[in-house]
Motif scaffolding. Structure first.
Motif, mmCIF file in Angstrom:
data_model
loop_
_atom_site.group_PDB
_atom_site.id
_atom_site.type_symbol
_atom_site.label_atom_id
_atom_site.label_comp_id
_atom_site.label_asym_id
_atom_site.label_seq_id
_atom_site.Cartn_x
_atom_site.Cartn_y
_atom_site.Cartn_z
ATOM 1 N N TRP A 104 0.975 -1.118 -0.019
ATOM 2 C CA TRP A 104 -0.154 -0.087 -0.220
ATOM 3 C C TRP A 104 0.993 1.303 0.074
ATOM 4 O O TRP A 104 1.984 1.212 0.626
ATOM 5 C CB TRP A 104 -0.821 -0.098 1.204
ATOM 6 N N PRO A 105 0.485 2.313 -0.859
ATOM 7 C CA PRO A 105 -0.764 2.433 -1.471
ATOM 8 C C PRO A 105 -0.547 1.999 -3.034
ATOM 9 O O PRO A 105 -1.557 1.446 -3.576
ATOM 10 C CB PRO A 105 -0.966 3.604 -1.371
ATOM 11 N N ASN A 106 0.594 1.939 -3.551
ATOM 12 C CA ASN A 106 0.766 1.512 -4.833
ATOM 13 C C ASN A 106 1.944 1.257 -5.603
ATOM 14 O O ASN A 106 2.458 1.596 -6.616
ATOM 15 C CB ASN A 106 0.245 3.025 -5.776
ATOM 16 N N ASP A 107 2.764 0.328 -4.884
ATOM 17 C CA ASP A 107 3.959 -0.456 -5.311
ATOM 18 C C ASP A 107 3.650 -2.022 -5.308
ATOM 19 O O ASP A 107 2.982 -2.490 -4.745
ATOM 20 C CB ASP A 107 5.078 -0.368 -4.198
ATOM 21 N N VAL A 108 4.206 -2.562 -6.394
ATOM 22 C CA VAL A 108 4.644 -4.121 -6.350
ATOM 23 C C VAL A 108 6.004 -4.574 -6.297
ATOM 24 O O VAL A 108 6.761 -4.011 -6.603
ATOM 25 C CB VAL A 108 4.137 -4.414 -8.014
ATOM 26 N N LEU A 109 5.928 -5.504 -5.402
ATOM 27 C CA LEU A 109 7.258 -6.047 -4.837
ATOM 28 C C LEU A 109 7.559 -7.491 -5.443
ATOM 29 O O LEU A 109 6.501 -8.033 -5.752
ATOM 30 C CB LEU A 109 6.965 -6.181 -3.269
ATOM 31 N N VAL A 110 8.669 -7.718 -5.562
ATOM 32 C CA VAL A 110 9.096 -9.062 -6.024
ATOM 33 C C VAL A 110 10.354 -9.318 -4.902
ATOM 34 O O VAL A 110 11.175 -8.730 -4.726
ATOM 35 C CB VAL A 110 9.652 -9.040 -7.389
ATOM 36 N N GLY A 113 11.437 -6.588 -2.415
ATOM 37 C CA GLY A 113 12.168 -5.659 -2.842
ATOM 38 C C GLY A 113 11.274 -4.678 -4.074
ATOM 39 O O GLY A 113 10.240 -5.422 -4.398
ATOM 40 N N LYS A 114 11.280 -3.587 -4.013
ATOM 41 C CA LYS A 114 10.510 -2.718 -4.890
ATOM 42 C C LYS A 114 10.715 -2.890 -6.327
ATOM 43 O O LYS A 114 11.540 -2.657 -6.854
ATOM 44 C CB LYS A 114 10.427 -1.227 -4.320
ATOM 45 N N LEU A 115 9.698 -3.533 -7.258
ATOM 46 C CA LEU A 115 9.784 -3.500 -8.594
ATOM 47 C C LEU A 115 9.149 -2.693 -9.209
ATOM 48 O O LEU A 115 9.692 -2.162 -10.438
ATOM 49 C CB LEU A 115 9.280 -5.066 -8.937
ATOM 50 N N ALA A 116 8.037 -2.063 -8.857
ATOM 51 C CA ALA A 116 7.230 -0.966 -9.775
ATOM 52 C C ALA A 116 6.466 -0.160 -8.929
ATOM 53 O O ALA A 116 6.153 -0.245 -7.796
ATOM 54 C CB ALA A 116 6.221 -1.988 -10.629
ATOM 55 N N GLY A 117 6.118 1.162 -9.399
ATOM 56 C CA GLY A 117 5.482 2.034 -8.844
ATOM 57 C C GLY A 117 4.282 2.718 -9.518
ATOM 58 O O GLY A 117 4.441 2.517 -10.745
ATOM 59 N N ILE A 141 14.834 -4.443 -16.115
ATOM 60 C CA ILE A 141 16.191 -4.990 -16.474
ATOM 61 C C ILE A 141 17.147 -4.232 -15.430
ATOM 62 O O ILE A 141 18.209 -4.703 -15.359
ATOM 63 C CB ILE A 141 16.835 -5.037 -17.968
ATOM 64 N N GLY A 142 16.841 -3.039 -14.791
ATOM 65 C CA GLY A 142 17.760 -2.344 -14.215
ATOM 66 C C GLY A 142 16.969 -1.589 -12.965
ATOM 67 O O GLY A 142 15.684 -1.190 -13.026
ATOM 68 N N ALA A 143 17.546 -1.427 -11.650
ATOM 69 C CA ALA A 143 16.908 -0.632 -10.777
ATOM 70 C C ALA A 143 17.957 0.232 -10.052
ATOM 71 O O ALA A 143 19.371 0.262 -10.327
ATOM 72 C CB ALA A 143 16.629 -1.590 -9.433
ATOM 73 N N PRO A 144 17.420 1.342 -9.416
ATOM 74 C CA PRO A 144 18.424 2.426 -8.854
ATOM 75 C C PRO A 144 19.137 1.820 -7.886
ATOM 76 O O PRO A 144 18.757 0.689 -7.285
ATOM 77 C CB PRO A 144 17.231 3.228 -8.351
ATOM 78 N N PRO A 156 15.467 -1.227 -4.055
ATOM 79 C CA PRO A 156 14.762 -1.322 -5.650
ATOM 80 C C PRO A 156 15.498 -2.582 -6.209
ATOM 81 O O PRO A 156 16.491 -2.898 -6.049
ATOM 82 C CB PRO A 156 15.398 -0.050 -6.091
ATOM 83 N N VAL A 157 14.709 -3.188 -6.709
ATOM 84 C CA VAL A 157 15.077 -4.348 -7.687
ATOM 85 C C VAL A 157 14.563 -4.516 -8.927
ATOM 86 O O VAL A 157 13.772 -3.589 -9.153
ATOM 87 C CB VAL A 157 14.823 -5.829 -6.647
ATOM 88 N N SER A 158 15.166 -5.358 -10.089
ATOM 89 C CA SER A 158 14.546 -5.509 -11.169
ATOM 90 C C SER A 158 14.186 -6.808 -11.280
ATOM 91 O O SER A 158 14.572 -7.890 -10.580
ATOM 92 C CB SER A 158 15.902 -5.135 -12.134
ATOM 93 N N LEU A 159 13.157 -7.147 -12.258
ATOM 94 C CA LEU A 159 12.747 -8.416 -12.618
ATOM 95 C C LEU A 159 13.794 -9.436 -13.113
ATOM 96 O O LEU A 159 13.871 -10.655 -12.779
ATOM 97 C CB LEU A 159 11.794 -8.302 -13.634
ATOM 98 N N LEU A 160 14.621 -8.994 -13.934
ATOM 99 C CA LEU A 160 15.898 -9.716 -14.621
ATOM 100 C C LEU A 160 16.771 -10.161 -13.097
ATOM 101 O O LEU A 160 16.908 -11.471 -13.144
ATOM 102 C CB LEU A 160 16.774 -8.856 -15.279
ATOM 103 N N ALA A 161 17.052 -9.225 -12.405
ATOM 104 C CA ALA A 161 17.950 -9.769 -11.085
ATOM 105 C C ALA A 161 17.236 -10.841 -10.446
ATOM 106 O O ALA A 161 17.750 -11.818 -9.841
ATOM 107 C CB ALA A 161 18.514 -8.729 -10.503
#
Length: 250
Positions: A104-110, A113-117, A141-144, A156-161
């Motif tokens: 909450w309120p609007n992140d997706v985790l993998v 770690g934070k994958l998307a906002g 493919i990349g994250a801060p 922050p994480v990436s889907l690829l990693a």
């Protein structure tokens, strides 16, 4: 374009843009229906509270823009539809349902770690909304770097990693757009209740202690639920409290 592309939804693919949300605002008045705007690169992407959003090529930068008819407070609940569609797309493309959760309120985790906002921006007068832009950024493919986020924020994480899956932005769009269309249809025909139930089924840290910060105000408590208005409900030392807007820290 995917054969599953939602009927009546336009598609604008750009090489480079200041931000897809800003471009959506420029296009909104002339649109005859909803549209996806996706760019390979953003030169001035923004996150929550105006923070810069690093936008290297290879990640996903998109905005769904529409002209809603509901009151502003109802329109804002589409952030839950976007989160559910994002998670659904990630699961479909990786086959790893247990890896993804919603914060909450609007992140997706993998894998925690934070994958998307998701960033909602709108314009209108009074209680009406002339257009809604749902901005979505996904670290495909990349994250801060960890030191690029504020202290206490999720890494922050990436889907690829995290999954070993390299997904092209175009492929991600072809999966995300139909998923969002399905949740949009549920929202407009059945209301927020089914979205709320599904979101809670995938909520990160539900039933656990979390911290919610809004401006200089910090509340700590047990994450009980999300209410019918989309607010975070905490059981604090002072009792149960509903928080309509805040940043959450684990």
């Amino acid at each position: 374009m995917s054969a599953d592309w939602p009927l009546g939804v336009a598609r604008h693919l750009l090489d480079s843009v200041d931000s897809t949300n800003a471009h959506a605002a420029r296009l909104a008045r002339g649109l005859s229906g909803p549209a996806w705007i996706v760019a390979a690169e953003q030169t001035a992407g923004k996150g929550r509270r105006g923070r810069d959003w690093r936008s290297p090529r290879g990640n996903f930068y998109g905005t769904y823009v529409m002209r809603p008819t509901e009151r502003a407070e109802v329109v804002a609940l589409r952030s839950f539809a976007a989160a559910l569609a994002l998670r659904e797309a990630c699961v479909a493309l990786t086959g790893l349902p247990g890896a993804f959760a919603l914060k909450w309120p609007n992140d997706v985790l993998v894998n925690g770690g934070k994958l998307a906002g998701i960033l909602l921006e709108s314009a209108g007068q009074g209680g009406g909304v002339s257009h809604l832009a749902i901005g979505i950024g996904v670290n495909l493919i990349g994250a801060p770097e960890p030191d690029a986020v504020e202290p206490g924020a999720l890494r922050p994480v990436s889907l690829l990693a995290e999954t070993g899956k390299r997904i092209e932005p175009s492929v991600f769009l072809d999966t995300l757009a139909p998923a969002y269309a399905r949740w949009e249809a549920v929202f407009t025909t059945q209301g927020f209740a089914p979205l709320r139930a599904e979101w809670l089924a995938h909520a990160a840290r539900l039933g656990e202690p979390i911290t919610a910060r809004s401006g200089s105000h910090t509340r700590e408590g047990m994450f009980e639920t999300v209410d019918a208005q989309g607010a975070l409900v905490l059981m604090t030392a002072a009792g149960r409290v509903a928080i309509p807007a805040a940043e959450v820290f684990f």
